[in-house]
Scaffold this motif. Structure first.
Motif, PDB file in Angstrom:
ATOM      1  N   GLY A   1       0.823  -1.196   0.000  1.00 57.10           N
ATOM      2  CA  GLY A   1       0.000   0.000   0.000  1.00 57.10           C
ATOM      3  C   GLY A   1       0.858   1.247   0.000  1.00 57.10           C
ATOM      4  N   SER A   2       0.204   2.384  -0.001  1.00 53.63           N
ATOM      5  CA  SER A   2       0.905   3.661   0.014  1.00 53.63           C
ATOM      6  C   SER A   2       1.401   3.944   1.426  1.00 53.63           C
ATOM      7  CB  SER A   2      -0.036   4.781  -0.453  1.00 53.63           C
ATOM      8  OG  SER A   2       0.608   6.030  -0.420  1.00 53.63           O
ATOM      9  N   ALA A   3       2.707   3.882   1.605  1.00 47.30           N
ATOM     10  CA  ALA A   3       3.292   4.036   2.930  1.00 47.30           C
ATOM     11  C   ALA A   3       3.704   5.483   3.168  1.00 47.30           C
ATOM     12  CB  ALA A   3       4.507   3.123   3.078  1.00 47.30           C
ATOM     13  N   GLU A   4       3.209   6.046   4.246  1.00 45.03           N
ATOM     14  CA  GLU A   4       3.576   7.406   4.635  1.00 45.03           C
ATOM     15  C   GLU A   4       4.483   7.339   5.853  1.00 45.03           C
ATOM     16  OE1 GLU A   4       1.510  11.528   6.312  1.00 45.03           O
ATOM     17  OE2 GLU A   4       0.282   9.801   5.747  1.00 45.03           O
ATOM     18  N   ARG A   5       5.682   7.855   5.709  1.00 42.83           N
ATOM     19  CA  ARG A   5       6.615   7.848   6.827  1.00 42.83           C
ATOM     20  C   ARG A   5       6.247   8.963   7.801  1.00 42.83           C
ATOM     21  NH1 ARG A   5      11.171   5.254   7.930  1.00 42.83           N
ATOM     22  NH2 ARG A   5      12.599   6.126   9.475  1.00 42.83           N
ATOM     23  N   ILE A   6       6.078   8.606   9.047  1.00 44.12           N
ATOM     24  CA  ILE A   6       5.668   9.547  10.074  1.00 44.12           C
ATOM     25  C   ILE A   6       6.883   9.908  10.929  1.00 44.12           C
ATOM     26  CG2 ILE A   6       4.127   9.920  12.042  1.00 44.12           C
ATOM     27  CD1 ILE A   6       2.316   7.744  10.860  1.00 44.12           C
ATOM     28  N   PRO A   7       7.172  11.206  11.082  1.00 44.57           N
ATOM     29  CA  PRO A   7       8.324  11.606  11.898  1.00 44.57           C
ATOM     30  C   PRO A   7       8.188  11.105  13.333  1.00 44.57           C
ATOM     31  CG  PRO A   7       7.499  13.458  10.610  1.00 44.57           C
ATOM     32  CD  PRO A   7       6.483  12.366  10.486  1.00 44.57           C
ATOM     33  N   LEU A   8       9.289  10.666  13.898  1.00 45.22           N
ATOM     34  CA  LEU A   8       9.285  10.205  15.275  1.00 45.22           C
ATOM     35  C   LEU A   8       9.135  11.401  16.213  1.00 45.22           C
ATOM     36  CD1 LEU A   8       9.728   7.506  16.867  1.00 45.22           C
ATOM     37  CD2 LEU A   8      12.064   8.300  17.235  1.00 45.22           C
ATOM     38  N   PRO A   9       8.180  11.363  17.131  1.00 46.64           N
ATOM     39  CA  PRO A   9       8.038  12.468  18.080  1.00 46.64           C
ATOM     40  C   PRO A   9       9.331  12.693  18.859  1.00 46.64           C
ATOM     41  CG  PRO A   9       6.121  11.043  18.171  1.00 46.64           C
ATOM     42  CD  PRO A   9       7.136  10.337  17.313  1.00 46.64           C
ATOM     43  N   ALA A  10       9.685  13.940  19.023  1.00 46.69           N
ATOM     44  CA  ALA A  10      10.914  14.279  19.732  1.00 46.69           C
ATOM     45  C   ALA A  10      10.705  14.199  21.245  1.00 46.69           C
ATOM     46  CB  ALA A  10      11.362  15.685  19.351  1.00 46.69           C
ATOM     47  N   PRO A  11      11.762  13.975  22.009  1.00 50.66           N
ATOM     48  CA  PRO A  11      11.645  14.032  23.470  1.00 50.66           C
ATOM     49  C   PRO A  11      11.131  15.402  23.890  1.00 50.66           C
ATOM     50  CG  PRO A  11      13.744  13.077  22.815  1.00 50.66           C
ATOM     51  CD  PRO A  11      13.129  13.610  21.566  1.00 50.66           C
ATOM     52  N   ALA A  12      10.216  15.421  24.824  1.00 53.17           N
ATOM     53  CA  ALA A  12       9.613  16.675  25.259  1.00 53.17           C
ATOM     54  C   ALA A  12       9.087  16.511  26.676  1.00 53.17           C
ATOM     55  CB  ALA A  12       8.493  17.092  24.294  1.00 53.17           C
ATOM     56  N   ALA A  13       8.299  17.481  27.137  1.00 53.30           N
ATOM     57  CA  ALA A  13       7.748  17.436  28.489  1.00 53.30           C
ATOM     58  C   ALA A  13       6.756  16.293  28.624  1.00 53.30           C
ATOM     59  CB  ALA A  13       7.091  18.766  28.815  1.00 53.30           C
ATOM     60  N   SER A  14       6.434  15.950  29.866  1.00 51.46           N
ATOM     61  CA  SER A  14       5.507  14.852  30.119  1.00 51.46           C
ATOM     62  C   SER A  14       4.091  15.228  29.688  1.00 51.46           C
ATOM     63  CB  SER A  14       5.521  14.489  31.615  1.00 51.46           C
ATOM     64  OG  SER A  14       5.066  15.576  32.378  1.00 51.46           O
ATOM     65  N   THR A  15       3.259  14.224  29.564  1.00 53.16           N
ATOM     66  CA  THR A  15       1.882  14.460  29.164  1.00 53.16           C
ATOM     67  C   THR A  15       0.954  13.532  29.940  1.00 53.16           C
ATOM     68  OG1 THR A  15       0.427  14.671  27.245  1.00 53.16           O
ATOM     69  CG2 THR A  15       1.893  12.755  27.324  1.00 53.16           C
ATOM     70  N   ARG A  16      -0.310  13.837  29.908  1.00 50.56           N
ATOM     71  CA  ARG A  16      -1.291  12.992  30.581  1.00 50.56           C
ATOM     72  C   ARG A  16      -1.648  11.799  29.687  1.00 50.56           C
ATOM     73  NH1 ARG A  16      -4.039  15.081  34.828  1.00 50.56           N
ATOM     74  NH2 ARG A  16      -6.004  14.046  34.260  1.00 50.56           N
ATOM     75  N   VAL A  17      -1.741  10.653  30.293  1.00 47.38           N
ATOM     76  CA  VAL A  17      -2.045   9.416  29.589  1.00 47.38           C
ATOM     77  C   VAL A  17      -3.271   8.785  30.242  1.00 47.38           C
ATOM     78  CG1 VAL A  17      -1.178   7.135  28.926  1.00 47.38           C
ATOM     79  CG2 VAL A  17       0.386   9.073  29.073  1.00 47.38           C
ATOM     80  N   ASP A  18      -4.415   8.853  29.585  1.00 52.86           N
ATOM     81  CA  ASP A  18      -5.650   8.327  30.160  1.00 52.86           C
ATOM     82  C   ASP A  18      -5.892   8.904  31.552  1.00 52.86           C
ATOM     83  OD1 ASP A  18      -5.824   6.788  27.889  1.00 52.86           O
ATOM     84  OD2 ASP A  18      -5.057   4.976  28.839  1.00 52.86           O
ATOM     85  N   GLY A  19      -5.512  10.155  31.748  1.00 48.98           N
ATOM     86  CA  GLY A  19      -5.659  10.793  33.043  1.00 48.98           C
ATOM     87  C   GLY A  19      -4.468  10.602  33.953  1.00 48.98           C
ATOM     88  N   TYR A  20      -3.474   9.818  33.517  1.00 50.67           N
ATOM     89  CA  TYR A  20      -2.275   9.572  34.308  1.00 50.67           C
ATOM     90  C   TYR A  20      -1.136  10.472  33.810  1.00 50.67           C
ATOM     91  CZ  TYR A  20      -4.662   5.337  35.845  1.00 50.67           C
ATOM     92  OH  TYR A  20      -5.567   4.452  36.379  1.00 50.67           O
ATOM     93  N   THR A  21      -0.296  10.895  34.725  1.00 49.23           N
ATOM     94  CA  THR A  21       0.920  11.616  34.379  1.00 49.23           C
ATOM     95  C   THR A  21       2.107  10.702  34.644  1.00 49.23           C
ATOM     96  OG1 THR A  21      -0.047  13.763  34.919  1.00 49.23           O
ATOM     97  CG2 THR A  21       2.355  13.639  34.852  1.00 49.23           C
ATOM     98  N   VAL A  22       2.931  10.516  33.643  1.00 49.05           N
ATOM     99  CA  VAL A  22       4.066   9.602  33.741  1.00 49.05           C
ATOM    100  C   VAL A  22       5.359  10.392  33.618  1.00 49.05           C
ATOM    101  CG1 VAL A  22       5.180   7.564  32.771  1.00 49.05           C
ATOM    102  CG2 VAL A  22       2.683   7.763  32.727  1.00 49.05           C
ATOM    103  N   THR A  23       6.255  10.220  34.576  1.00 51.23           N
ATOM    104  CA  THR A  23       7.547  10.893  34.576  1.00 51.23           C
ATOM    105  C   THR A  23       8.647   9.842  34.661  1.00 51.23           C
ATOM    106  OG1 THR A  23       6.589  12.800  35.722  1.00 51.23           O
ATOM    107  CG2 THR A  23       8.978  12.597  35.742  1.00 51.23           C
TER     108      THR A  23
END
Length: 308
Positions: free
Chosen positions: A187-209
């Motif tokens: 199929g038509s493959a789209e390369r997605i840039p890898l997210p860069a390291p950054a600040a923490s974020t909420r995950v399903d209401g959880y904060t992971v550090t």
């Protein structure tokens, strides 16, 4: 369990380095139930896949999916006489697909006796070449030694599949092995840039550090802290005999590293801090996939970590 550049056995004790500086990492994640992630392309299920009675024969050198790369990091289809073989060089896009494979031993015959590791005899991973798609499933084996891994819908592109196992008999008894092959999803493959390291974020209401200072080729401690609504999370449930499951892949070659917490499991009251030994052999970006479970729900977080 830790796989270094030589895929060291996870039961080997690793001397912990001194505590490092805090690294707060960007996580993109979602939760799931029934032991699988609902994040597109990022699934971690342990429900048994459908067994196949058809056998898989060794591929021919040079065929798609046959890889003979440097030993270590899981980037080879063979190690110490053991080989991952499969006729499947392509998998369908956009729908569930079963990947069939066999592990052969030094005598060239299918291996059928595997030791249990984290409640499973086989851990199987699929990772997209740009590290934006991830699945971890636990396949089932037919009597002839053929395994079938049921994968959720894959996006077009190049994928690498890994089989992590420990022979329970023969010359490799007790040896932890990770073997891999490549597979194409048409199929038509789209390369997605890898997210860069950054600040923490909420995950399903959880904060992971994540705290630590990993250096390439050296063992260093990492600590994952989980909070919710500003309060420490202390209701992490055991998942695969641990409070969290952590797998890492290196940007560029998808080299494999497997890290487990050293925190003792004592019922359904884990957290908020989980300790890991991290041994990432190469510098650069690593994509870490963290799994933890609360209230019977599995949460999957993807973490980009810069090493070196």
């Amino acid at each position: 369990m830790i796989f270094s550049a030589r895929l060291a056995a996870p039961r080997r004790a690793i001397a912990a380095a001194g505590a490092g500086v805090t690294l707060v990492l960007s996580l993109a994640a979602c939760g799931s139930s029934d032991d699988s992630s609902s994040m597109p392309g990022m699934d971690h299920g342990s429900k048994p896949s459908t067994a196949s009675s058809s056998s898989a024969s060794p591929s021919t050198d040079g065929m798609p999916g046959m890889d003979h790369k440097a030993s270590g990091n899981g980037l080879s289809d063979s190690q110490d006489g053991y080989r991952l073989t499969s006729k499947d060089t392509t998998l369908s896009s956009g729908r569930q697909a079963g990947y069939r494979f066999t592990v052969t031993g030094p005598a060239g015959k299918p291996v059928t006796d595997f030791a249990v590791d984290q409640t499973k005899r086989m851990h199987f991973y699929a990772i997209r070449s740009d590290l934006t798609g991830f699945q971890h499933v636990h396949p089932v084996m037919a009597a002839d030694g053929t395994w079938t891994a049921d994968l959720s819908a894959l996006t077009p592109g190049s994928w690498r599949v890994f089989a992590s196992f420990t022979p329970n008999a023969g010359p490799g008894k007790g040896e932890d092995l990770v073997l891999s092959r490549t597979v194409t999803v048409p199929g038509s493959a789209e390369r997605i840039p890898l997210p860069a390291p950054a600040a923490s974020t909420r995950v399903d209401g959880y904060t992971v550090t994540v705290e630590g200072e990993p250096m390439p080729g050296m063992a260093h401690p990492l600590t994952v802290s989980i909070t919710k609504d500003g309060r420490p999370v202390t209701d992490l449930e055991p998942y695969l005999d641990t409070y969290a499951h952590l797998t890492a892949f290196h940007e560029g070659d998808a080299a494999f590293a497997h890290l487990h917490p050293t925190t003792e499991v004592s019922g359904g009251n884990g957290g908020p801090d989980l300790s890991f030994h991290a041994e990432l052999p190469d510098s650069g970006n690593w994509r870490l996939f963290l799994q933890f479970q609360t209230g019977g729900k599995l949460h999957t977080a993807a973490v980009t970590l810069r090493v070196g």
